[in-house]
Design an enzyme around this catalytic site. Structure first.
Site: not given
Ligand code: TPS
Length: 540
Positions: A75, A180, A209, A466
């Site tokens: 990196n 994430g 992670s 609805c």
């Protein structure tokens, strides 16, 4: 240097981080557990190490990568990569400019670039195939791992980047999504991320992670590998019948008797105007309503037999509660009907609806003409308020918008108006890494039109739209994998339209229309004779 850079498998890309190691593990034990169980690329990323320590670490990791024949990326630090003869370098937008990196590394090393914007894709396409080999597309979802990440782009954002690669003919450039990503959302990201022409999907996923912070990194890697190999995301149980000779009417009969037998629980998170009427419609269709905005019970409700969620954003429950409910229903593979009321009428609604759309997989998305056109990005004028957009009569255009929503969100989309349109963009939940799926373009999305002539009084009572959402949710609550979601939703739309037509002929005004509508829904449902319904369906 381990690899031929044109033959790299990007499917499970591990980025290291020594700041999150669980007790009794080391950076090396975590990486080796990953390598043993299917990591295909490793990137050493140490933001706070001194150069000497970074090099020592990178040399040890290189030995591991060589042992497992997996490419090693560094990196940011071009000097370190050159010093240890790594396979390549991954740089961010604020790091060394790509042409300089290439000049230093030479043509055979791999260069990766973090990309979040279409303009960045245009730049890499302009540079041509000699510069960037792959991109890290992100951040997809919020993550604690990286400070200063950009606003999460969600799967639709990834899809925009993949589309830009196709539009700019950067066919050489491979892609991994990052940010994430965990087993709770990876299938959905793989399924929902594809270029608009259907020819490109992600080549892989990159995680930090999920592996580095896992108490058992080997098991975590295996879990990810399992998801990558699946090639299909079954957000509700898959339809078990490929093609059936049964007529639509006999399928509708089965749908209704299933709903009757199963008495689904319809969890409404809906606007205040709709709550009472929606509950009565649910009861008229042999189902049980619950109006709950309690976050802590969402999972329990989702796990009840034959539960379905109707999510209507007309007036909104706390966002965190809604996200929890979406995740709960997705987790147990129960249906969610999403009604993004006034989808883009204000910036606030747009942000809220888009946040929710990126947070889950919806079985059905239902909207009026204005909402569907906005969702499809085909709205010519910005919709005001919750205007239904009924003045738009170009039926071909409406069918195309409905197909676009179905395709983009991999859902069954319903557009309501004088005629209703229903399109199925789910492709049986299939996805495939890399080059998209053959025959999965917008043209392959089936679409139906349901007609019953104009029923103007439908628009003169509250919550009639609805309650079509409620009806669809009831039918999906009774879902039986022998009948597809597309057919189940079509059954609900046909019943609701036929009931509206009949109630309009029986009523004396708007108040009695509402009463007749519930009565007629009840009666048509009980009779279960779809051959007598007035709504007609045709293929468009
Ligand atoms: C291939 N980056 C974007 S989000 C993120 C990182 C390191 C953290 C994800 O952590 N693409 C590649 N390599 C990179 N270093 C980046 C992008 C930058 P977590 O998986 O824990 O959410």
């Amino acid at each position: 240097m381990i690899c031929n850079k044109n033959a790299v498998d990007y499917s499970l890309y591990l980025v290291t981080d020594s700041s999150m190691l669980p007790p009794n593990t080391s950076l090396y034990s975590q990486i080796e557990a990953g390598l043993k169980n299917g990591v295909t690329v490793v990137q050493v990323r140490e933001k706070d190490s001194d150069t000497g320590a970074f090099i020592d670490e990178a040399v040890r990791i290189k030995e591991l990568c060589t042992k497992y024949q997996v490419p090693l990326m560094i990196n940011d630090r071009v000097d370190v990569a050159m010093a240890i003869d790594a396979d390549g370098v991954h740089v961010g937008q604020d790091d060394m400019p790509i042409p300089m990196v290439r000049k230093l590394l030479g043509p055979d090393k791999i260069i990766g670039w973090s990309v979040g914007k279409v303009e960045e894709v245009e730049t890499l396409a302009y540079w041509g195939p000699e510069m960037v080999d792959y991109i890290g597309v992100g951040t997809v979802f919020p993550t604690e791992t990286k400070k200063n990440t950009k606003i999460p782009m969600g799967p639709r954002g990834v899809a925009r980047i993949l589309t830009a690669l196709e539009d700019n003919k950067a066919e050489w450039c491979r892609t991994v999504a990052i940010g994430g990503l965990h087993p709770t959302n990876i299938e959905r990201v793989l399924y929902q991320s594809f270029s608009q022409n259907g020819k490109r999907s992600l080549d892989g996923i990159a995680v930090v992670s999920d592996i580095m912070a896992a108490p058992d990194a080997g098991a975590a890697t295996k879990r990810l590998q399992g998801l990558l190999k699946q090639n299909a995301y079954h957000f509700i149980p898959p339809c078990s019948v490929e093609k059936s000779d049964l007529s639509l009417h006999s399928k509708i009969k089965t749908v209704i008797s299933n709903v009757n037998d199963k008495a689904p629980l319809i969890h409404h998170i809906t606007n205040k105007v709709h709550q009472n009427f929606g509950a009565n419609v649910t009861l008229s269709l042999g189902s049980s309503p619950i109006m709950s905005e309690i976050e802590s019970e969402a999972q329990d409700l989702a796990e009840l037999p034959h539960a379905a969620l109707l999510l209507n954003t007309g007036s909104v429950a706390p966002v965190q509660m809604v996200k929890t409910a979406i995740a709960a229903y997705n987790k147990v593979k129960k249906p969610i009907v999403f009604d993004p009321v006034g989808y883009s009428a204000t910036e606030t609604r747009l942000l809220l609806n888009n946040t929710l759309l990126s947070h889950g997989q919806f079985t059905c998305i239902k909207g009026n003409i204005g909402e569907i056109l906005s969702l499809a990005n085909m709205s010519k004028n910005k919709m005001k308020g919750v205007d239904s957009g009924d003045h738009i009569v170009d039926k071909k255009y409406l069918a195309l918008a409905t197909k676009t929503v179905a395709y983009n969100f991999r859902t069954v989309a319903v557009c309501t108006g004088e005629d209703d349109f229903i399109a199925d963009g789910t492709f049986g939940g299939e996805y495939k890494l890399g080059h998209g799926l053959n025959k999965h373009s917008l043209d392959d999305v089936p679409c139906l039109r349901v007609e019953n002539g104009p029923i103007p009084i439908m628009g003169q009572i509250t919550a009639s739209g609805c309650s079509l959402g409620t009806t669809i949710a009831c039918f999906l609550g009774g879902y039986d994998s022998r009948i597809s979601v597309f057919e189940t939703v079509t059954a609900a739309v046909m019943l609701y339209k036929s009931a509206g037509f009949k109630a309009a002929s029986l009523c004396q005004g708007t108040a009695s229309f509402q009463v007749h509508l519930v009565d007629t829904l009840y009666n048509l449902f009980q009779e279960n004779s779809p051959e007598t319904w007035t709504a007609k369906v045709s293929v468009v």
